[in-house]
Design a protein around this motif. Structure first.
Motif, mmCIF file in Angstrom:
data_model
loop_
_atom_site.group_PDB
_atom_site.id
_atom_site.type_symbol
_atom_site.label_atom_id
_atom_site.label_comp_id
_atom_site.label_asym_id
_atom_site.label_seq_id
_atom_site.Cartn_x
_atom_site.Cartn_y
_atom_site.Cartn_z
ATOM 1 N N ALA A 138 18.012 27.903 58.466
ATOM 2 C CA ALA A 138 18.165 27.199 59.752
ATOM 3 C C ALA A 138 18.979 25.918 59.604
ATOM 4 C CB ALA A 138 16.800 26.881 60.353
ATOM 5 N N ARG B 13 24.817 36.864 63.429
ATOM 6 C CA ARG B 13 24.627 36.466 64.824
ATOM 7 C C ARG B 13 25.743 37.057 65.661
ATOM 8 N NH1 ARG B 13 25.303 30.229 66.249
ATOM 9 N NH2 ARG B 13 24.913 31.164 68.283
ATOM 10 N N PRO C 233 14.470 34.891 63.103
ATOM 11 C CA PRO C 233 14.809 34.899 64.530
ATOM 12 C C PRO C 233 13.875 34.030 65.384
ATOM 13 C CG PRO C 233 14.959 37.114 63.635
ATOM 14 C CD PRO C 233 14.307 36.271 62.585
ATOM 15 N N ARG D 145 17.718 26.797 65.270
ATOM 16 C CA ARG D 145 19.028 27.406 65.049
ATOM 17 C C ARG D 145 19.278 28.433 66.132
ATOM 18 N NH1 ARG D 145 24.038 26.741 62.869
ATOM 19 N NH2 ARG D 145 24.046 26.998 60.629
ATOM 20 N N PRO D 146 19.741 27.999 67.326
ATOM 21 C CA PRO D 146 19.932 28.929 68.438
ATOM 22 C C PRO D 146 20.928 30.022 68.096
ATOM 23 C CG PRO D 146 20.038 26.637 69.175
ATOM 24 C CD PRO D 146 20.071 26.609 67.688
ATOM 25 N N GLY D 147 20.706 31.201 68.677
ATOM 26 C CA GLY D 147 21.631 32.306 68.479
ATOM 27 C C GLY D 147 20.948 33.640 68.678
ATOM 28 N N ASP D 148 21.752 34.672 68.840
ATOM 29 C CA ASP D 148 21.264 36.046 68.940
ATOM 30 C C ASP D 148 21.349 36.644 67.534
ATOM 31 O OD1 ASP D 148 20.631 38.640 69.522
ATOM 32 O OD2 ASP D 148 22.380 39.041 70.774
ATOM 33 N N TRP D 149 20.211 36.648 66.811
ATOM 34 C CA TRP D 149 20.195 36.943 65.387
ATOM 35 C C TRP D 149 19.771 38.370 65.096
ATOM 36 C CZ3 TRP D 149 22.528 33.362 62.665
ATOM 37 C CH2 TRP D 149 22.511 32.038 63.129
ATOM 38 N N THR E 36 14.792 30.055 66.467
ATOM 39 C CA THR E 36 15.888 29.748 67.393
ATOM 40 C C THR E 36 15.803 28.343 67.991
ATOM 41 O OG1 THR E 36 14.661 30.965 69.099
ATOM 42 C CG2 THR E 36 16.473 32.110 68.016
ATOM 43 N N HIS F 98 25.947 35.034 58.883
ATOM 44 C CA HIS F 98 25.342 33.724 58.669
ATOM 45 C C HIS F 98 24.838 33.587 57.233
ATOM 46 C CE1 HIS F 98 23.198 30.041 59.608
ATOM 47 N NE2 HIS F 98 22.086 30.554 59.101
#
Length: 286
Positions: free
Chosen positions: A285, A146, A82, A88-92, A85, A181
């Motif tokens: 990522a 995600r 996490p 690798r952007p995102g809400d993980w 980000t 993911h």
């Protein structure tokens, strides 16, 4: 928040030692060794000593060590991925499925939501089971997921999707389920049946998806190169196999003087089929 992969790796090994997942018994056999194989015992002991494992602690039951290994891998990924980000952007979220695993667990997530409908169809028409077998029955160990994002979030990033993109699962307005993911299979040690199970699960993940294939990886503590090769060699199912202590395994194998083991390990590493646990967050990522 900064990420120090070396520190996270050390915490991963410390957790394995503190839970007695990695230990050395009174007779000098490491907990991930096969007592019937001299090379396995030699390599496992060298790795355990390099990582600071204690001697004189009894080996855990296989089920307990496997569960604790899953927990340690989950903790490692939670502490690392996490924080990537910027790459690798995102809400993980990292989930250890553990005792909640069941055949249709993946149906809660994209791209496997249709598995619930398939299970219902098989219940209504049992004859379908003879045709499909258990190819839809997937029980993962660790998931990296995600959350879908809102159109507002995209808008804040300068991306406008008003009136279009009505089907992409990435958008929360189209569907609300988390998106898988990566699927991480955890094998503290490898025997022929465990290697085959990992491959079968990987193929089922590929065949049953409705969308992009997630990362499919295996993390293992197996010390013997020949057994690692039974899982790592070949392509088409598992992305990559990750060893819990690859530099320590390399050092132990070189010290053993076993030419065949060294050649096998070199083949796996140079052939990009075997990497260290510290490589895993970066590879996820990609």
């Amino acid at each position: 928040m900064n990420l120090n992969l070396s520190h996270a790796r050390a915490l991963f090994h410390r957790e394995l030692i503190e839970t007695n997942t990695l230990s050395i018994d009174a007779s000098g056999v490491a907990s991930n060794a096969d007592k019937s194989q001299q090379l396995s015992c030699e390599l496992a002991l060298s790795i355990a000593r390099s990582l600071g494992a204690s001697r004189g602690i009894g080996k855990l039951k296989a089920q307990s060590s496997g569960r604790l290994f899953e927990c340690a891998v989950t903790s490692f990924l939670t502490r690392t991925f996490p924080l990537l980000t910027p790459l690798r952007p995102g809400d993980w979220d990292v989930q250890n499925v553990g005792s909640t695993r069941r055949g249709h667990f993946l149906s809660q997530f994209e791209p496997y939501r249709h598995l619930d409908e398939l299970a219902e169809a098989i219940t209504a028409k049992p004859a379908l089971a003879a045709v499909l077998g258990n190819s839809y029955d997937i029980s993962p160990d660790v998931l990296v997921v995600r959350q879908p994002i809102s159109a507002q979030e995209l808008g804040d990033s300068g991306i406008v999707v008003d009136g279009v993109a009505s089907y992409s699962p990435l958008l929360a307005r189209n569907q609300s389920s988390p998106i898988i993911h990566a699927v991480v299979s955890c094998k503290w040690t490898l025997r022929s049946d465990r290697a085959q199970n990992a491959r079968s699960e990987a193929l089922n993940l590929i065949r049953n998806r409705k969308g992009r294939t997630p990362h499919i990886v295996v993390v293992t503590g197996e010390p013997t190169p020949s057994r690692l090769s039974s899982l790592a060699l070949g392509t088409g199912d598992i992305d990559t196999v990750y060893h819990f202590a690859l530099p320590e395994l390399i050092e132990a194998t070189q010290a053993s003087g076993n030419d065949e083991a060294m050649r096998t390990l070199d083949t796996l590493i140079n052939g990009q089929r075997l990497r260290d646990i510290a490589d895993l967050p970066l590879d996820l990522a990609i």
